[in-house]
Design a protein around this motif. Structure first.
Motif: not given
Length: 410
Positions: A302-310, A338-339, A374-380
């Protein structure tokens, strides 16, 4: 006869009787071009390859399952003899000679009255090359000319009036070699190119000096929104009678706002051609060694745009539903969000240990891959200073491959 050059000519065979004797590999190669020419085709052969048989089943060729017989070439304009039976070939060739029918023989070019050139086509141009007894050289010359026409390195200006208009060209993920041949040819023929910063910038240096290159990011916006200003620039140059290329990254219709531009052009009555491009959503993960699907691992992506936050009222993405999917999630334009994306996916059931890869500047010399969970991606992502453009891949496919994850900062 062999000491003289063959006289080149283009045969117009539409609706005219053409006989092919033999249903093997030679016929398999030659029949598609004869079908495309609109010939009234009769195939005479006791047997045929599966591909030739499929052409007959589709009604593209009439097939008589028998050997050649004298009289089969009556009323034929052109004959292709392609069997392993020397006696039958000689007899058919003799009948063609008596009937004054041009005849090609795959087994004995010297006994034929016509030779088949190495041919290729590019946007309405047919290239045909004859080098006598050296078919490999004919094919090599043909390939070089057709490739040059397709990629724009061999320029052939139009001397008749061109219809002004706009081509929305998908430039692919960044590597200039990944633009389509049609897109590259249209670039070579353009008067004006309006380019995104994510398009294949290296191709702009190859354009002739007279081509006006406009950076879409620098169009004066005035009182208009950015997209409206771009639309206006496309319309203005097209109405001035110029051939305009709107060069975009990826594919024009995958988060490229291409349809908005197409609609604006249609409202003004301006012809618009859409040239699809290789989307970064698939090609960039592939360039980093990540398949978006893999047997036994992921049967969907599935491809989604992340330019607008959840959680943003403008978001059209059902993030809770995405968290329940077992396949691959590809996020474009989501580095700075991404966070929030990771937190939302975890909150709705996605495992914190789900592998994540961020691929920055994919397919270019500056490409790099950063792995996390997923747990570390924001920090990484912050620690590794990952910046746009980057494609984010979430799912077990990240760990597929000979070497597994490339490791942080790889």
């Amino acid at each position: 006869m062999a000491d003289h050059f063959a006289y080149p000519v283009g045969l117009r065979l539409s609706g005219r009787r053409v006989v092919v004797i033999g249903g093997g590999q030679v016929a398999q190669r030659r029949l598609p071009a004869l079908i495309a020419a609109g010939a009234d085709l009769l195939l005479i052969s006791p047997s045929a390859t599966p591909s030739v048989e499929a052409m007959a089943d589709a009604g593209e060729v009439r097939w008589e399952k028998r050997r050649y017989e004298d009289g089969d070439l009556a009323d034929a304009w052109y004959v292709l003899i392609a069997t392993a039976d020397k006696e039958a070939n000689n007899a058919a060739s003799a009948e063609a000679e008596r009937n004054r029918t041009w005849c090609v023989r795959s087994d004995d070019a010297e006994a034929a009255t016509a030779w088949t050139p190495a041919t290729g086509r590019s946007e309405g141009v047919t290239v045909a090359v004859l080098t006598g007894r050296d078919p490999r050289r004919s094919a090599a010359v043909r390939d070089a000319v057709v490739e040059g026409l397709r990629d724009g390195t061999l320029t052939a200006p139009h001397h008749r009036t061109r219809t002004p208009g706009v081509a929305l060209v998908g430039g692919g993920p960044g590597d200039p070699d990944l633009i389509t041949v049609r897109g590259r040819r249209l670039l070579a023929e353009a008067d004006v190119v309006i380019a995104d910063r994510l398009g294949p910038r290296d191709l702009l240096d190859e354009l002739p000096p007279h081509v006006e290159v406009i950076d879409a990011a620098k169009i004066p916006y005035g009182r208009y929104m950015a997209q409206e200003a771009i639309n206006n620039a496309l319309i203005e140059h097209a109405k001035a009678g110029k051939a305009v290329v709107r060069l975009k990254g990826g594919d024009p219709f995958v988060f490229g706002r291409g349809m908005e531009e197409a609609e604006a052009l249609a409202a003004e009555g301006i012809p618009c051609t859409v040239v699809p491009g290789i989307s970064s959503s698939i090609s960039v993960p592939g360039a980093a060694g990540i398949p978006v699907t893999h047997r036994g691992v992921a049967h969907e992506f599935t491809v989604v745009s992340g330019h607008v936050a959840p959680g943003d009222d403008r978001s059209l993405v059902d993030w809770p539903a995405l968290a329940k999917l077992r396949g691959t999630l590809v996020v474009l334009m989501g580095v700075d969000k991404i966070g929030a994306i990771a937190e939302t996916l975890i909150a709705h059931g996605k495992s914190p240990d789900t592998p994540v890869a961020l691929v920055q500047e994919g397919t270019t010399a500056a490409q790099r891959r950063v792995d996390a969970t997923l747990a570390t991606v924001a920090e990484t992502a912050k620690a590794q200073d990952v910046r746009p453009p980057a494609v984010i891949v979430i799912g077990p496919v990240v760990n597929v491959g000979p070497g597994g994850p490339a490791g942080p900062g790889a």
